[in-house]
Every structure is written in structure tokens, then in C-alpha cells.
Write a protein that holds these residues in place. Sequence first.
Motif, short mmCIF file in Angstrom:
data_model
loop_
_atom_site.label_atom_id
_atom_site.label_comp_id
_atom_site.label_asym_id
_atom_site.label_seq_id
_atom_site.Cartn_x
_atom_site.Cartn_y
_atom_site.Cartn_z
N THR A 245 -1.80 4.53 5.87
CA THR A 245 -0.69 3.63 5.58
C THR A 245 0.08 3.37 6.87
N GLU B 178 -2.94 11.68 3.72
CA GLU B 178 -3.06 11.30 5.12
C GLU B 178 -2.16 12.12 6.02
N HIS C 154 -3.27 10.05 -1.49
CA HIS C 154 -4.02 8.91 -1.98
C HIS C 154 -4.71 9.22 -3.32
N ASP C 155 -5.21 8.17 -3.95
CA ASP C 155 -5.83 8.32 -5.27
C ASP C 155 -7.07 9.21 -5.24
N ALA D 96 -8.20 6.46 4.30
CA ALA D 96 -7.13 5.46 4.20
C ALA D 96 -5.97 5.86 5.11
#
Length: 536
Positions: free
Chosen positions: A340, A281, A275-276, A338
Motif C-alpha cells: 500500500t 506488509e 491483507h486478505d 501487495a
Amino acid sequence: MHLQPHPTRPGPTGRGALSRHETGGHQISRRGLLKAAGAAAGAAGVAAALPAAPAAAVGYAHPGLLHTGADLARMAAKVKAGAAPYTAGYARLTANRHAQSGWTANPQATVYRGSGSPQNYTILYNDLHAAYQNGLRFHVSGESAYADTAVAILNAWSAKLTSLAGSADRFLAAGLYGYQAANAAELVREHAGFELERFRKMLTTVFSPLSESFLVGHNGAVITNYWPNWDLTAMACVLATGIFCDDGARVEQAVEYFKNGSGLGAVRKAIPVVHDDGLAEWLEAGRDQGHALLGVGLMGTFCEMAWNQGIDLYGYDDSRFLKGAQYVAKWSLGGDVAYTANTRAKGAVGGWSGSETAADAAGVDPAMTRPIWAMIANHYTKRRGLSAPYLTRIAAKAGPEGGGGDYGPNSGGYDQLGFGTLAFTRDRSTTGAGGSSTGPTPSVSSSPSASGAAASGAAASGGSAAPSLSAARAGTEAAAAKSGGLASTGSTDLVAWTAATGLTALAGGLLLLRRRGRTTDGAEGRAAGGAPGGTE
């Protein structure tokens, strides 16, 4: 509850095979050499069958699985000097009932794990942890009674064990207890009376073949049927067996699978999204906390064993494992992460099929822990000098780490060998992979194809390892540091390690987990598919 195969279309081995569990001395020898893979094998990656015959024996560093000779000497010296937190870690070891000399083994000819079989695998893992803990205690105390006990346990098993059986869970038994057996034996391989060749035979004929078979065929299931932990147990067994037995082919199989495997245990599949914020993850965070912790511990174990042979997988793919471990640490501490959504295909090849979607990171219990963090945090912050705030916090919270028997009575409490506070606490150093004092191992390129053969001593997919770390590595590391090439952790709030007194005060305060009930079929939950927290 378990999600089971369709009742009229059984999976590869029935209900255990396709279930989802919702609840849950000190001498350094020459550097390991990996035999070069053929170009076709490198291109095919994990899709290719594993070699039928092992390559010629090559020399690896011994002891050189989770602990090198230098590691063992450090533990002994620190405890003798009364240094914290080593003393607190050693106190956890000496208090464990498995770490007592005179433990009597109860070897079995066949070990069964899984529903539909007369399960007796608890005997094996208790004996293996007793052997490991006695071996570790010998190296710290210097008292031969502990080594004698470890030798007696391991010799008893190698003299009797001939097979592993049961449902699909037999693959878990092979993977988990294979890597643990190798690590226990590595601690006493030079001790008087240890039956080295017989033990090698047991590893290469009982444990490793099942793990190798799983990585190739996945028990007849579609490739995404099994969560990452299943692959990671098998990978750990094959790597540990290869190193213990000086078998370059097995080491290469395991390392190649980590990089390019087709199953979910390969690093870019177990950690699919960066992630940014710099965190990556962990796939099984969408399953439950216990299995995510198990996976991090297994991957860390795999990376540590490879590192001690000069192979840097900790830094592979721009230190992807660091980013994934930081993610799980932050999430386990109660932070927001986060996730996905992903859908996995399930079922048997040519048989029943289905799918399962993980839409978000599962809930967590901040008190849940496993003895996995000290090893990983010390690598990145002390060996590499990187900021890893979430790892630092969770390692301090979990310390001093215990081992098998300290985290509940069921199999999940024995998935890791533990005692990381004693074994892996280290001063900040410039020691390279395998103990070479050539500077910290450089982070490798974010491009998977540039896996850092020169940087880590291991070639990119299908390549061979250098016999020693290059003297140019220190300069490479310095250049990477200046250019900002070291892996970003996504956070700048570097948290200092808890003071020694703080770690000591934590002893026993956060380490006991809730006992879980038995699974609906009356058997314990599986380690790679068991209840959250590893207490099943």
C-alpha cells in the motif's frame, strides 16, 4: 546516494540524521515482574515522557535475554550427542575468528559513529561479537577459557567506555551495541571475575539513556522521519538493559512502545496493513530489502527477549509479527506481495520539512540473507505449532546460520548476533513463554486493547506482568485451537523443515553477501540506514 536535509536548513544533527540510504550456570531465577504503569501513562502511551527514575528493582530470569538456561543446556546436549543441525550450527560458531579464546579487547573511552566524527565504532562491535561468541562457545563446550575471554572483553569496556558520540548515528550505536552488549554479558554474568555492577552502570549511563531519549524525542525530528529500524534498535536496547539490570521501568517502557509507540517502530506502524491473504506488509519493504530484513531481525530479537521473561509479543495483536515476517520471507524468496503506497513526512520539528513516498515493494535479491530466520521460524512452528511456510523455507535456505563476521566486514554484517541454527533449533514442544511447561502461548485477540495479559503474562498497555504464566493457559490455548483462533498465516502449504543432512549441506553455500561500497561521504552506511543486505 543519500537524501539529505536542505543545505540551508540543517536537520537535527546534519546529514546523517535525516538521510535515507537507498543502497543500500544454567539457572532459571524467578519470573520477571513488570511494575504497573499509572492510568495516565497507559492512556498517553508513547507520547508521554519516559519516567525520569527507574522503578525499584524486580527479579527477572537469568540467563534470560536471547537464551535461557534451558536453551543453553539444549545446545550443549545436542552438540555433544552429534545431533544435526546443531552440529552444523556449532561448526559455524567455532570457525568464526571472533569465537576464539584469547581475543584481546581494544576499549575506547568514547565511541563515535556517524559522519563528521572520527569513527571508531567498528572496534566496539567486533569486540562485542567476540564476547558473545566466546560466551556462547563456553556454554556449549564447557571450556572456561572461552568464558574467561568474554569476561575480559566486557570488563575492559565497562572500565573505560564513558560516552557515545557522532551524528544521529550515535543513536544506532546505542541501540544496536547496547542490546548486543547486554546479551554477551548475560552469558557470563555469573562467571568468576565478571564486573556485574560496573557493567550495569555502563548499560544504564552510556547506552540506554540515548535509546530512551530517541524514543521520546526522535532527535528533534518529526515522528515519521525515521524508518522503523531506528526505533527498533532503541527498543531492543532499552528492553535488554531493563532485563539485564532487573529494572521493571525500562522493560515496561520498551513493551509499551512496541504496543502503542508513536514512532514507526511500534508493531502496527512497522506492519501497517494486514491483507486478505493473511500476510501483513512490512513498511520498509517499500524502502529496500536490506532494511526490511534488519527490521524483521530486530523485532524478532525484541519478541524473543520478552518471551523469555513471560511476555508474549510474538502473539500480540493476533500474531501480527508472524504475518509481517511471513510477508518479508515470501517477498525475499522472490514472491509477489501487495504493498500500500504511503507518504512519510520528513524533517525537523519547526525546521525544514519534506516528504517521501514509497509506492511499491522494492526489488529483491533472493541470495540476500541475514541470520534472523531460525529464531522466528522455530518460535511459530515449533513452540506454537503453526503453519509458517515462507518462514520455514527461508530458514532452511539460510541455514546453518553464522554470526558477526560471516556476513561481510562492515557494520551491517554485525547487526544481529546470529547462530540461530545452533541457538534456536528446537523440537516441537508445549513450552510456554519463559520456559514454563504450560502449553504453547495462546494467540491474543486481534483487538489491540485485548493484548493478552492473562495469556502472555504481560498486561495490556500500561498493565503489569503476572509473576508466572497462568496454569489456565493450556486450556485457553486448546480452546483457541479448536475455534480457529490461532493466527492465520494465509497459506496452508506447510513445508517440512529441511532434513538435518540438507541443512548441513547448505553450510557456506548461501551465506556470503556481496560487499558494498562505502557511502558517498566516505563513511560506512548506517546499520539502520545502511545498504541492503547488511554488508554496506
